[in-house]
Design an enzyme around this catalytic site. Sequence first.
Site, mmCIF file in Angstrom:
data_model
loop_
_atom_site.group_PDB
_atom_site.id
_atom_site.type_symbol
_atom_site.label_atom_id
_atom_site.label_comp_id
_atom_site.label_asym_id
_atom_site.label_seq_id
_atom_site.Cartn_x
_atom_site.Cartn_y
_atom_site.Cartn_z
ATOM 1 N N HIS A 210 0.791 -1.240 0.000
ATOM 2 C CA HIS A 210 0.000 0.000 0.000
ATOM 3 C C HIS A 210 0.821 1.288 0.000
ATOM 4 C CE1 HIS A 210 0.862 -0.096 4.353
ATOM 5 N NE2 HIS A 210 0.665 1.200 4.314
HETATM 6 C C1 UD1 Z 1 -1.920 5.852 5.473
HETATM 7 C C2 UD1 Z 1 -0.607 6.363 6.057
HETATM 8 C C3 UD1 Z 1 0.437 5.261 6.019
HETATM 9 C C4 UD1 Z 1 -0.060 4.007 6.682
HETATM 10 C C5 UD1 Z 1 -1.420 3.606 6.096
HETATM 11 C C6 UD1 Z 1 -1.980 2.473 6.898
HETATM 12 C C7 UD1 Z 1 -0.180 8.748 5.693
HETATM 13 C C8 UD1 Z 1 0.603 9.748 4.933
HETATM 14 N N1 UD1 Z 1 -0.077 7.477 5.280
HETATM 15 O O1 UD1 Z 1 -1.671 5.551 4.118
HETATM 16 O O2 UD1 Z 1 1.586 5.696 6.719
HETATM 17 O O3 UD1 Z 1 0.861 2.990 6.464
HETATM 18 O O4 UD1 Z 1 -2.326 4.710 6.183
HETATM 19 O O5 UD1 Z 1 -2.898 1.723 6.169
HETATM 20 O O6 UD1 Z 1 -0.844 9.092 6.634
HETATM 21 N N2 UD1 Z 1 -8.962 4.878 0.971
HETATM 22 C C9 UD1 Z 1 -10.249 4.390 0.862
HETATM 23 N N3 UD1 Z 1 -10.900 4.086 2.023
HETATM 24 C C10 UD1 Z 1 -10.388 4.286 3.254
HETATM 25 C C11 UD1 Z 1 -9.081 4.807 3.337
HETATM 26 C C12 UD1 Z 1 -8.389 5.101 2.177
HETATM 27 O O7 UD1 Z 1 -10.780 4.190 -0.223
HETATM 28 O O8 UD1 Z 1 -11.052 3.981 4.265
HETATM 29 C C13 UD1 Z 1 -8.217 5.145 -0.283
HETATM 30 C C14 UD1 Z 1 -8.489 6.521 -0.874
HETATM 31 O O9 UD1 Z 1 -8.411 6.383 -2.261
HETATM 32 C C15 UD1 Z 1 -7.301 7.312 -0.388
HETATM 33 C C16 UD1 Z 1 -6.184 6.285 -0.384
HETATM 34 O O10 UD1 Z 1 -6.816 5.076 -0.003
HETATM 35 O O11 UD1 Z 1 -6.995 8.415 -1.197
HETATM 36 C C17 UD1 Z 1 -5.052 6.595 0.563
HETATM 37 O O12 UD1 Z 1 -5.520 6.774 1.904
HETATM 38 P P1 UD1 Z 1 -4.678 7.646 2.937
HETATM 39 O O13 UD1 Z 1 -5.267 7.518 4.282
HETATM 40 O O14 UD1 Z 1 -4.474 9.009 2.418
HETATM 41 O O15 UD1 Z 1 -3.253 6.973 2.921
HETATM 42 P P2 UD1 Z 1 -2.854 5.446 3.082
HETATM 43 O O16 UD1 Z 1 -2.233 5.007 1.816
HETATM 44 O O17 UD1 Z 1 -3.988 4.678 3.623
HETATM 45 N N1 UDP Z 2 -3.996 -5.318 8.921
HETATM 46 C C1 UDP Z 2 -5.288 -5.794 9.037
HETATM 47 N N2 UDP Z 2 -5.952 -6.167 7.887
HETATM 48 C C2 UDP Z 2 -5.392 -6.089 6.658
HETATM 49 C C3 UDP Z 2 -4.066 -5.607 6.556
HETATM 50 C C4 UDP Z 2 -3.393 -5.212 7.704
HETATM 51 O O1 UDP Z 2 -5.819 -5.892 10.128
HETATM 52 O O2 UDP Z 2 -6.063 -6.436 5.673
HETATM 53 C C5 UDP Z 2 -3.295 -4.904 10.145
HETATM 54 C C6 UDP Z 2 -1.961 -5.572 10.360
HETATM 55 O O3 UDP Z 2 -2.131 -6.817 11.009
HETATM 56 C C7 UDP Z 2 -1.227 -4.552 11.213
HETATM 57 C C8 UDP Z 2 -1.760 -3.239 10.682
HETATM 58 O O4 UDP Z 2 -2.997 -3.531 10.035
HETATM 59 O O5 UDP Z 2 -1.595 -4.675 12.568
HETATM 60 C C9 UDP Z 2 -0.790 -2.639 9.713
HETATM 61 O O6 UDP Z 2 -1.402 -1.628 9.024
HETATM 62 P P1 UDP Z 2 -0.933 -1.129 7.611
HETATM 63 O O7 UDP Z 2 -0.152 -2.161 6.923
HETATM 64 O O8 UDP Z 2 -2.136 -0.604 6.928
HETATM 65 O O9 UDP Z 2 -0.046 0.163 7.975
HETATM 66 P P2 UDP Z 2 1.455 0.396 8.445
HETATM 67 O O10 UDP Z 2 1.761 -0.495 9.582
HETATM 68 O O11 UDP Z 2 2.327 0.177 7.262
HETATM 69 O O12 UDP Z 2 1.466 1.831 8.814
#
Ligand code: UD1
Ligand code: UDP
Length: 367
Positions: A210
């Site tokens: 992601h």
């Molecule tokens: C964010 C964090 C990242 C973390 C990740 C955990 C920042 C800069 N990044 O990244 O560090 O590892 O969360 O998962 O804060 N979207 C949906 N539904 C949702 C959420 C997101 O459709 O409920 C889609 C949207 O298209 C959105 C994109 O995901 O634009 C990115 O979401 P965003 O929260 O901005 O960043 P993440 O990639 O999730």
């Molecule tokens: N996780 C989850 N379901 C998923 C993918 C990840 O519950 O489908 C959990 C995972 O076990 C961990 C956390 O989400 O506890 C990690 O989140 P993510 O990878 O989104 O973000 P990051 O740790 O890179 O910020």
Amino acid sequence: MSKMKKIISIIGARPQFIKMVMVKKELRKYEKFTELLLHTGQHYDKNMSDVFFQDLEIDSPNFFFRLGSGNHGRQTGLMLKNIEKILVQEMPDFVLIYGDTNSTLAGALAAAKLHIPIGHVESGLRSFDMKMPEEINRKISDHLSTLLFCPSKNSVNNAKNEGISSDKLFLVGDIMYDAVLFFSEKVLKKNTVLSALKLDNKNYILATIHRAENTDDPVRLKKLMLNLEKLSKKYTLVLPLHPRTRDAMKRYGIIFTSLSTLKLIEPVGYLTMSMLEKNAAIIITDSGGVQKEAYFHGVPCITIRDTTEWPELIDEGWNCLCSSLEFDLLLYKVERMVQKTGERPQLYGNGNAAVQIVKHLYNFIIT
Ligand code: UD1
Ligand code: UDP
């Protein structure tokens, strides 16, 4: 008798729900603390947010903003404005922030400008790559925080090297280790996912992708996904797809054609994810949290990045980096890493990070 002390925990993204729940459980043991939850709404889909509150049995947040997604400036700015409003209204004695997302940064900025002391859970981590939005968020949040709760020796040293005073730094271990230990029994009961997906124990790869660096470039994402698909012809591969990656694939017209061996699924709840992690032969990921969980479950991990904030895992040989798009190199690493066994030293404490965090909070706020 001194009055109750109010703490506001600021969360917003998937990994933060998991980190917060362990601290919440511990805070509840102290009569003098009252905790309010502020959810920025950074993640809002049912399977990116609600599922964690249900699975982990947490009450709904006290404050929830429906801000939607957006560019960094817009997203962080809207959060900042809304968090500030709540902080001014509630005037908490302390604010807790978690990890390195834009919700972490907005929480730190809002609280610091109001002179509210901040505790940062998961402090001091560095990838030394300022292109990562998370690295910017970590650095600023650490420098604005009053108490920095560090998960590893390296994280303490990183903070010290940036001139942060040692008396603000507390090596408490990793809060996600607390969660793995606490929920392990519940996870075992949640074993339907393996049969539902027709997976054999230790006979499949679990993958998650992601990160911006992997999803924002169409050529890179296409090649990465093609590599996973090719790999799935040798080893069954399960891919719970983050919505960011799903949207990017749609945008760039990337589709899988081997959906019998590549099991593409929606993001899953924490317990199901833990079950998938625990029973995987190997994990391929660019997630921060998943790298550590792999280690806690004794599963080798390949990290699809150039850097990691968790270098101890590489030193111990349980994790290796692979940002190359060469399929043969990925396959070589899978075949090598899958054989990894042996000791797993306690790199991240002994699973009582929450106890220590709340003890330090108590010392700071109450005594
Ligand atoms: C964010 C964090 C990242 C973390 C990740 C955990 C920042 C800069 N990044 O990244 O560090 O590892 O969360 O998962 O804060 N979207 C949906 N539904 C949702 C959420 C997101 O459709 O409920 C889609 C949207 O298209 C959105 C994109 O995901 O634009 C990115 O979401 P965003 O929260 O901005 O960043 P993440 O990639 O999730
Ligand atoms: N996780 C989850 N379901 C998923 C993918 C990840 O519950 O489908 C959990 C995972 O076990 C961990 C956390 O989400 O506890 C990690 O989140 P993510 O990878 O989104 O973000 P990051 O740790 O890179 O910020």
